[in-house]
Enzyme design. Structure first.
Site, PDB file in Angstrom:
ATOM      1  CB  CYS A 151      -0.905   0.005   1.233  1.00 16.77           C
ATOM      2  SG  CYS A 151      -1.861   1.528   1.386  1.00 16.77           S
ATOM      3  CB  CYS A 210      -2.201   4.833   4.123  1.00 19.14           C
ATOM      4  SG  CYS A 210      -3.626   4.048   3.360  1.00 19.14           S
ATOM      5  CB  SER A 211      -0.452   1.157   6.584  1.00 19.56           C
ATOM      6  OG  SER A 211      -1.523   1.812   7.247  1.00 19.56           O
ATOM      7  CB  CYS A 212      -4.690  -0.656   2.595  1.00 19.23           C
ATOM      8  SG  CYS A 212      -5.349   1.026   2.547  1.00 19.23           S
TER       9      CYS A 212
END
Lengths: 213, 218
Positions: free
Chosen positions: A116, A119-121
């Site tokens: 991702c 962000c940090s999905c």
């Protein structure tokens, strides 16, 4: 409780917070929890319950079971590849960030890698908490530019004949890599097979699973 | 200045630091912050993409250097101040001035198991047919700064192929403004040779999920 949706206002608030809050994250988080409890917005016992759930019950073992079943049951594998969310719901694994699961399979000629960049999905209810490196600038930047170099750092070498497919989680789809079943595991039960599946293999930073976990 | 969160393809990056500690939570405060995020229903105006946008607006040095879950703390703090739920002084001290937001719904420990098994569907009924079908050649737009979008910079002004149509999904660009607008969403495949010419990526394929308004027919 409306929101302004105004980036200028938020930028000013961030500057204000930057100068007023204590620097130590532990202190900041403690103060926030106390305040939210006093405001009637959070119950500390509910926080405990979430933390316990993700420390004990919800983790990469879930994804590993799904992968192991896909190795032993071709009709399940077909269902998983067609509709990942429906397939994991057969295990009761639906939950946070698994509303649109897409399973992508590794083959001798294909290796999949998930990132991702924005962000940090991550598919939390299926793989649990994400590792720190997954959220790092280095991984987010390099996975979409030099995936083979990234894989090498994880000890994974993919030959020139193998196509690397990178999946950037820019929407609410969450990708699950289905690694290949290791050779010589014909006699193993589904539970034994699940024990061979590593978390990283389901993100794509591991490829050749070991016969004995 | 470039969007700080928009990291895909940034050059000159170091090695990836792998965790030695594989426990799900490395510090108690991280667990508390993560759990707070899960255990709070929060106001409806705090949409997922408003949350993301508030994080993207964190000061550059803080975004790049402060711990990950500490940034979550700052997102909640900023949203609370913005919504008038709390003042900066209350957040700094952890002591309430006594005001309580109206309409806050509290999640209790007994609600957690059900909440943790609840998934969210981001699709909405479509009133328009998808403009593209798998196999179509598409070109990505260049979207400016000053708003939230999920089109990463490294995929702007590039040509790719529609791999799959994923349904009519809520558009983050609108969600970050509190609006519910859905658009057809596609997985687009880009060739490594097109994204990174001359870098030896000819055998690699890069996929991303992009909304219709990010794309034009090539």
């Amino acid at each position: 409780m409306s929101s302004s949706y105004d980036p200028k206002k938020i930028t000013e608030i961030h500057e204000h917070l930057h100068s007023e809050l204590p620097s130590d994250p532990a202190l900041r988080v403690k103060a926030l929890e106390s305040l939210l409890v006093e405001k009637g917005m959070v119950d500390s016992a509910a926080i405990d319950a979430w933390v316990d759930l993700y420390a004990e019950e919800i983790g990469p073992k879930r994804g590993a079971r799904v992968v192991a079943k896909s190795w032993t049951d071709p009709t399940f594998r077909a269902r998983l590849l067609a509709d990942g969310t429906a397939a994991i719901s057969e295990f009761g694994y639906q939950g946070h960030a698994t509303g649109h699961i897409v399973a992508v399979e590794n083959t001798p000629g294909v290796h999949n890698l998930v990132v991702c960049t924005l962000c940090s999905c991550y598919p939390f209810a299926l793989l649990g908490m994400s590792p720190g490196w997954y959220k790092s600038q280095e991984y987010r930047a390099r996975a979409v530019r030099d995936p083979r170099g990234v894989l090498k750092e994880f000890g994974v070498s993919v030959g020139d004949e193998v196509e690397v497919r990178v999946w950037d989680s820019t929407a609410e789809l969450r990708y699950l890599v289905v690694p290949e079943r290791p050779a010589g595991t014909e006699g193993l039960s589904e539970d034994q097979l699940a024990a061979l599946v590593t978390r990283n293999s389901m993100i794509g930073t591991d490829r050749v699973l070991k016969k004995a976990g | 200045m470039a969007r700080v969160h928009d990291m895909g393809g940034l050059p000159n990056q170091g090695r990836i630091v792998m965790d030695k500690d594989e426990h799900p939570f490395h510090a108690d405060w991280e667990a508390r912050m993560w759990g707070m995020n899960e255990a709070m229903w929060g106001p409806d105006s705090w949409t997922l993409d408003w949350w993301r946008y508030v994080r993207e607006l964190i000061q550059r040095d803080d975004y790049l250097t402060r711990p990950y879950f500490d940034q979550w703390m700052q997102v909640y703090a900023a949203m609370m101040v913005d919504s008038g739920v709390a003042t900066v002084a209350e957040i700094a001290s952890g002591k309430s001035d006594g005001s309580r937001p109206k309409g806050a719904v509290l999640m209790h420990a007994a609600d957690v198991a059900k909440a943790a098994a609840t998934t969210r569907d981001f699709r909405r009924p479509a009133d328009q047919k998808p403009a593209f079908t798998p196999g179509d050649k598409v070109h990505t737009k260049t979207l400016g700064e000053g708003f939230h979008t999920r089109l990463p910079s490294y995929l702007m002004n590039k040509t790719g192929i529609v791999h799959a149509h994923r349904g009519n999904h809520l558009l983050p660009d609108a969600g970050a403004k509190g609006a519910e607008v859905a658009q057809h969403l596609y997985t687009i495949t880009f060739a490594g040779a097109d994204l990174w010419p001359g870098e030896g990526r000819d055998k690699d394929r890069f996929n991303a999920d992009l909304w219709e308004s990010y794309l034009e027919r090539a």
